[in-house]
Every structure is written in C-alpha cells, then in structure tokens.
Scaffold this active site. Structure first.
Site, PDB file in Angstrom:
ATOM      1  N   TYR A  36      -8.784   6.851  -4.297  1.00 52.66           N
ATOM      2  CA  TYR A  36      -8.032   7.844  -3.521  1.00 52.66           C
ATOM      3  C   TYR A  36      -8.935   8.501  -2.474  1.00 52.66           C
ATOM      4  O   TYR A  36      -8.586   8.611  -1.295  1.00 52.66           O
ATOM      5  CB  TYR A  36      -7.440   8.894  -4.470  1.00 52.66           C
ATOM      6  CG  TYR A  36      -6.573   9.927  -3.777  1.00 52.66           C
ATOM      7  CD1 TYR A  36      -5.310   9.581  -3.320  1.00 52.66           C
ATOM      8  CD2 TYR A  36      -7.009  11.230  -3.583  1.00 52.66           C
ATOM      9  CE1 TYR A  36      -4.496  10.514  -2.674  1.00 52.66           C
ATOM     10  CE2 TYR A  36      -6.216  12.169  -2.946  1.00 52.66           C
ATOM     11  CZ  TYR A  36      -4.955  11.810  -2.505  1.00 52.66           C
ATOM     12  OH  TYR A  36      -4.156  12.731  -1.867  1.00 52.66           O
ATOM     13  N   ASP A  66       8.186  -0.627   2.727  1.00 51.13           N
ATOM     14  CA  ASP A  66       6.955  -0.578   1.931  1.00 51.13           C
ATOM     15  C   ASP A  66       5.804  -0.603   2.934  1.00 51.13           C
ATOM     16  O   ASP A  66       5.586  -1.617   3.619  1.00 51.13           O
ATOM     17  CB  ASP A  66       6.891  -1.791   0.996  1.00 51.13           C
ATOM     18  CG  ASP A  66       5.672  -1.746   0.083  1.00 51.13           C
ATOM     19  OD1 ASP A  66       4.663  -1.100   0.450  1.00 51.13           O
ATOM     20  OD2 ASP A  66       5.717  -2.356  -0.995  1.00 51.13           O
ATOM     21  N   SER A  71      -5.883  14.727   2.662  1.00 51.56           N
ATOM     22  CA  SER A  71      -6.070  15.528   1.451  1.00 51.56           C
ATOM     23  C   SER A  71      -7.412  16.235   1.619  1.00 51.56           C
ATOM     24  O   SER A  71      -8.262  15.786   2.400  1.00 51.56           O
ATOM     25  CB  SER A  71      -6.130  14.595   0.244  1.00 51.56           C
ATOM     26  OG  SER A  71      -6.717  15.229  -0.868  1.00 51.56           O
ATOM     27  N   ALA A  99     -11.797   7.434  -1.264  1.00 54.28           N
ATOM     28  CA  ALA A  99     -12.222   6.470  -0.230  1.00 54.28           C
ATOM     29  C   ALA A  99     -11.093   6.253   0.771  1.00 54.28           C
ATOM     30  O   ALA A  99     -11.318   6.208   1.983  1.00 54.28           O
ATOM     31  CB  ALA A  99     -12.614   5.149  -0.883  1.00 54.28           C
ATOM     32  N   SER A 100      -9.861   6.153   0.280  1.00 53.21           N
ATOM     33  CA  SER A 100      -8.730   5.896   1.195  1.00 53.21           C
ATOM     34  C   SER A 100      -8.527   7.067   2.147  1.00 53.21           C
ATOM     35  O   SER A 100      -8.250   6.884   3.330  1.00 53.21           O
ATOM     36  CB  SER A 100      -7.449   5.633   0.397  1.00 53.21           C
ATOM     37  OG  SER A 100      -6.968   6.824  -0.208  1.00 53.21           O
ATOM     38  N   LYS A 101      -8.703   8.284   1.645  1.00 56.80           N
ATOM     39  CA  LYS A 101      -8.490   9.457   2.497  1.00 56.80           C
ATOM     40  C   LYS A 101      -9.673   9.654   3.455  1.00 56.80           C
ATOM     41  O   LYS A 101      -9.484  10.077   4.589  1.00 56.80           O
ATOM     42  CB  LYS A 101      -8.240  10.704   1.646  1.00 56.80           C
ATOM     43  CG  LYS A 101      -6.930  10.648   0.829  1.00 56.80           C
ATOM     44  CD  LYS A 101      -5.690  10.549   1.710  1.00 56.80           C
ATOM     45  CE  LYS A 101      -4.399  10.715   0.910  1.00 56.80           C
ATOM     46  NZ  LYS A 101      -3.185  10.607   1.730  1.00 56.80           N
TER      47      LYS A 101
HETATM   48  N1  LIG Z   1       0.824  16.824  -3.900  1.00 53.79           N
HETATM   49  C1  LIG Z   1      -0.438  17.113  -3.710  1.00 53.79           C
HETATM   50  O1  LIG Z   1      -1.040  17.915  -4.447  1.00 53.79           O
HETATM   51  C2  LIG Z   1      -1.193  16.489  -2.550  1.00 53.79           C
HETATM   52  C3  LIG Z   1      -2.469  16.998  -2.240  1.00 53.79           C
HETATM   53  C4  LIG Z   1      -3.182  16.445  -1.194  1.00 53.79           C
HETATM   54  C5  LIG Z   1      -2.619  15.416  -0.456  1.00 53.79           C
HETATM   55  N2  LIG Z   1      -1.378  14.920  -0.763  1.00 53.79           N
HETATM   56  C6  LIG Z   1      -0.860  13.818   0.048  1.00 53.79           C
HETATM   57  O2  LIG Z   1       0.446  14.129   0.486  1.00 53.79           O
HETATM   58  C7  LIG Z   1       1.144  12.904   0.757  1.00 53.79           C
HETATM   59  C8  LIG Z   1       2.556  13.009   0.185  1.00 53.79           C
HETATM   60  O3  LIG Z   1       2.467  13.064  -1.229  1.00 53.79           O
HETATM   61  P1  LIG Z   1       3.401  14.010  -2.103  1.00 53.79           P
HETATM   62  O4  LIG Z   1       2.532  15.030  -2.701  1.00 53.79           O
HETATM   63  O5  LIG Z   1       4.610  14.414  -1.375  1.00 53.79           O
HETATM   64  O6  LIG Z   1       3.746  12.981  -3.292  1.00 53.79           O
HETATM   65  P2  LIG Z   1       5.115  12.289  -3.754  1.00 53.79           P
HETATM   66  O7  LIG Z   1       6.162  13.296  -4.023  1.00 53.79           O
HETATM   67  O8  LIG Z   1       4.729  11.354  -4.853  1.00 53.79           O
HETATM   68  O9  LIG Z   1       5.548  11.437  -2.464  1.00 53.79           O
HETATM   69  C9  LIG Z   1       4.886  10.276  -2.100  1.00 53.79           C
HETATM   70  C10 LIG Z   1       5.769   9.490  -1.138  1.00 53.79           C
HETATM   71  O10 LIG Z   1       5.093   8.286  -0.774  1.00 53.79           O
HETATM   72  C11 LIG Z   1       6.023   7.213  -0.878  1.00 53.79           C
HETATM   73  N3  LIG Z   1       5.360   5.942  -1.114  1.00 53.79           N
HETATM   74  C12 LIG Z   1       4.542   5.591  -2.141  1.00 53.79           C
HETATM   75  N4  LIG Z   1       4.186   4.297  -2.025  1.00 53.79           N
HETATM   76  C13 LIG Z   1       4.777   3.836  -0.887  1.00 53.79           C
HETATM   77  C14 LIG Z   1       4.801   2.584  -0.232  1.00 53.79           C
HETATM   78  N5  LIG Z   1       4.143   1.517  -0.712  1.00 53.79           N
HETATM   79  N6  LIG Z   1       5.528   2.455   0.904  1.00 53.79           N
HETATM   80  C15 LIG Z   1       6.211   3.504   1.393  1.00 53.79           C
HETATM   81  N7  LIG Z   1       6.227   4.725   0.824  1.00 53.79           N
HETATM   82  C16 LIG Z   1       5.525   4.873  -0.312  1.00 53.79           C
HETATM   83  C17 LIG Z   1       6.948   7.602  -2.025  1.00 53.79           C
HETATM   84  O11 LIG Z   1       8.212   6.985  -1.891  1.00 53.79           O
HETATM   85  P3  LIG Z   1       8.727   5.666  -2.643  1.00 53.79           P
HETATM   86  O12 LIG Z   1       8.207   5.695  -4.041  1.00 53.79           O
HETATM   87  O13 LIG Z   1      10.217   5.764  -2.516  1.00 53.79           O
HETATM   88  O14 LIG Z   1       8.185   4.516  -1.851  1.00 53.79           O
HETATM   89  C18 LIG Z   1       7.097   9.094  -1.765  1.00 53.79           C
HETATM   90  O15 LIG Z   1       8.122   9.316  -0.815  1.00 53.79           O
HETATM   91  C19 LIG Z   1       0.288  11.790   0.167  1.00 53.79           C
HETATM   92  O16 LIG Z   1      -0.368  11.102   1.201  1.00 53.79           O
HETATM   93  C20 LIG Z   1      -0.720  12.505  -0.715  1.00 53.79           C
HETATM   94  O17 LIG Z   1      -1.945  11.813  -0.807  1.00 53.79           O
HETATM   95  C21 LIG Z   1      -0.670  15.439  -1.785  1.00 53.79           C
END
Ligand SMILES: NC(=O)c1ccc[n+]([C@@H]2O[C@H](COP(=O)([O-])OP(=O)(O)OC[C@H]3O[C@@H](n4cnc5c(N)ncnc54)[C@H](OP(=O)(O)O)[C@@H]3O)[C@@H](O)[C@H]2O)c1
Length: 281
Positions: free
Chosen positions: A157, A65, A144, A159-161
């Site tokens: 979100y 985590d 992002s 602010a974090s990014k």
């Molecule tokens: N999809 C989009 O449209 C998009 C656009 C811009 C940016 N992003 C960025 O891309 C990144 C990956 O997201 P994704 O789109 O692949 O979404 P996703 O499929 O929901 O994957 C998110 C990953 O983060 C993990 N996670 C969440 N909370 C966690 C924690 N406390 N500790 C460790 N792991 C944690 C989840 O795994 P567990 O639940 O197993 O912990 C999962 O593997 C993110 O940073 C997101 O902000 C995504």
C-alpha cells in the site's frame, strides 16, 4: 471564485461505488456537475447515478476495473461521448493489504495493490490528459498520508501511494505549461469501507472488525470529499490531513527517531494482533 465551481463541468470519479468516491460524486451532483461514475460494482453505481440524476445533473455509471488498461481507456471515451468534454479526473479507487512482506505466500496481492492504486491512476490519467488539456482541467489523485510517511506491515500500500506521489509531482511539471493542475490528497483515517476490505496476507478482508479503529472524531467521507473538492478548485498541489504535517516534518528532521516511534506504535502492535488472531484459529 464561484460557490459552485463544478457547475456544468464534466468529471470522472473512480472508486465511486463507496466511501470517499461516492461522497465526492454526491457533492459534485449538488454543485451541478456532470459525472461519470466508475468502479466494478455496477449495481451500486447505477443506484448512485440515479440518486445523482434526481439532483438534476447528468450522471452515468460506467462499470470499470481500473487494473485493466482497456477498460480505463473505454471509461474516458464513454465520458467524452456522453459529455463532449472533460474537466476533471479524480483517481480515487484504492485497496490495501497488510502483513509482513516475508509472510505473503507470493507477490500476487502485492502486485494487485500496485495495479489498482498506482497503475489504475496511470491508465486513467494517460487516456484523459489530451481531453483535460482542452479544458485546462484538473487531475486529482487520492493518495494517503502513507504516500508521505512510510508504515511497516503495509509495504504494498505504502509503495503504491509513494508511486502515486512521484507520478503526480513529475506530471504536474509536465502539465503546468498547458494549464492542467495535479492535486494530491493525503487523507488520514476516513470512515469508509476501506478498513473492512483491508486484506490480510492471504487476501482475506478484515471484515466489520476493521471499523474498530474509527472513533466519533474520525473524519467522514463527506468531510474528506468537501476538503478534496475545495483544494482541487484552488488547484492546490497537495493536501495533508490529520497529523500529516507533523509526520512529514518529523521524518524530515529525525528519520531514525520516526522509524523507532513507528515500529513501537504500528509494527509491534500489528504483529501482536496477528499472532493473537492466529492462535485463536
Ligand atoms: N478510508 C481511509 O481511511 C483512507 C485513508 C487514506 C487514503 N484512503 C484512500 O481513499 C481512496 C478511497 O478509499 P475509501 O476509503 O473510500 O475506501 P472504499 O470505501 O473501500 O472505496 C474504495 C473504492 O475503490 C473501488 N475499487 C477497488 N478496486 C477497484 C478496481 N479494481 N477497479 C475500480 N474500482 C475499484 C471500490 O469499488 P468496487 O469494489 O465496486 O470496484 C470502491 O468504490 C483509496 O485510494 C484509499 O487508498 C482512504
């Protein structure tokens, strides 16, 4: 440059249990990297590690985590114990929450988003840096477009990014003298579980309807992973996907106009959708 720049390189990927992280792991496995897979879902990680190992690479599942500093430290130590070196850290774990700031019942969710997206990145990076210096390695932070262009209804979100960008851009200068690069990736929409998991102000995930925003043209996680790995191999500073350049450029020359456009296109429809959903309850 080699067509397999990650062969026999030791890489940690956070958020590897789904979406972009999973796709990164599979691409790295195809290139012969050694991979430490981190996220909370141990079962998914184990299945992915087995899949990677079937491609004749070393892959380990390290349930983590990233909001827990001690677990991030243990992740880096476990990868070092297993591989004896660290060449790349990909901080990819991320979550989101939507709603008007004033409507959140308290700030717990806001802090949680910061903890995962920002502090998760900081913790892993802090413990990895001394090892990355030895290999002139790479740090890749998955941000992002929201890290460059503000968006109402998404304050935590965004602010974090933005914090990830400030952290990365400052750290890049600190590490330039020791040969460690920092690449920031700014995806637009990518087909993953992200929008299903996207929480409302009460922490309720949006569910399958979150996927309604995707079209046939929406980038796949694998496409995003390919762009990310290529950029990291070239030690690029930043990658903006989709309409990223346009949004950033417009904000620079006409911030007031961009605010108005964003309010019309994002805030008003989001508030309308939320009111409609509320009236159905
Ligand atoms: N999809 C989009 O449209 C998009 C656009 C811009 C940016 N992003 C960025 O891309 C990144 C990956 O997201 P994704 O789109 O692949 O979404 P996703 O499929 O929901 O994957 C998110 C990953 O983060 C993990 N996670 C969440 N909370 C966690 C924690 N406390 N500790 C460790 N792991 C944690 C989840 O795994 P567990 O639940 O197993 O912990 C999962 O593997 C993110 O940073 C997101 O902000 C995504």
């Amino acid at each position: 440059m080699s067509d397999k720049p990650y062969q026999n390189k030791a890489v940690i990927v956070t958020g590897a249990s789904s979406g972009i992280g999973r796709a990164l792991a599979l691409r790295l496995a195809d290139q012969g990297a050694w991979i430490a897979l981190a996220a909370r879902d141990a079962q998914r990680l184990n299945t992915l590690a087995e899949k990677c190992c079937r491609r004749s690479v070393k892959a380990i599942a390290v349930p983590t985590d990233v909001t827990d500093e001690a677990q991030c430290k243990a992740l880096i130590e476990r990868a070092m114990a297993e591989f004896g070196r660290l060449d790349m850290l990909i901080n990819n774990a991320g979550i989101g929450a939507t709603g008007l700031l004033e409507e959140f019942p308290n700030l717990t969710l806001f802090k949680r988003v910061m903890d995962v997206n920002f502090y998760g990145t900081v913790y892993c990076t802090y413990y990895a840096v001394k090892h990355l210096k030895l290999t002139q390695g790479r740090i890749v932070n998955i941000s992002s477009l929201g890290g460059k262009a503000p968006l109402p209804y998404n304050t935590s979100y965004i602010a974090s990014k933005h914090a990830v960008h400030g952290f990365s851009d400052s750290l890049r200068m600190e590490l330039s003298r020791v040969g460690v690069s920092v690449t920031v990736i700014c995806p637009y929409w990518v087909v993953t579980e992200f929008h299903e998991r996207l929480m409302d102000k009460d922490g309720t995930p949006r569910g399958p309807q979150g996927r309604a925003i995707y079209s046939k043209k929406t980038m796949t996680a694998d496409q995003c992973a390919a762009i990310t790995l290529k950029a990291a191999s070239k030690r690029k500073r930043e990658v903006l996907m989709g309409p990223g350049w346009l949004a950033v450029w417009l904000r620079m020359i006409a911030p007031g106009l961009m605010d108005k456009i964003t309010i019309e296109m994002v805030l008003k429809p989001a508030v309308r959708r939320a009111k409609k959903a509320q009236s159905k309850e």
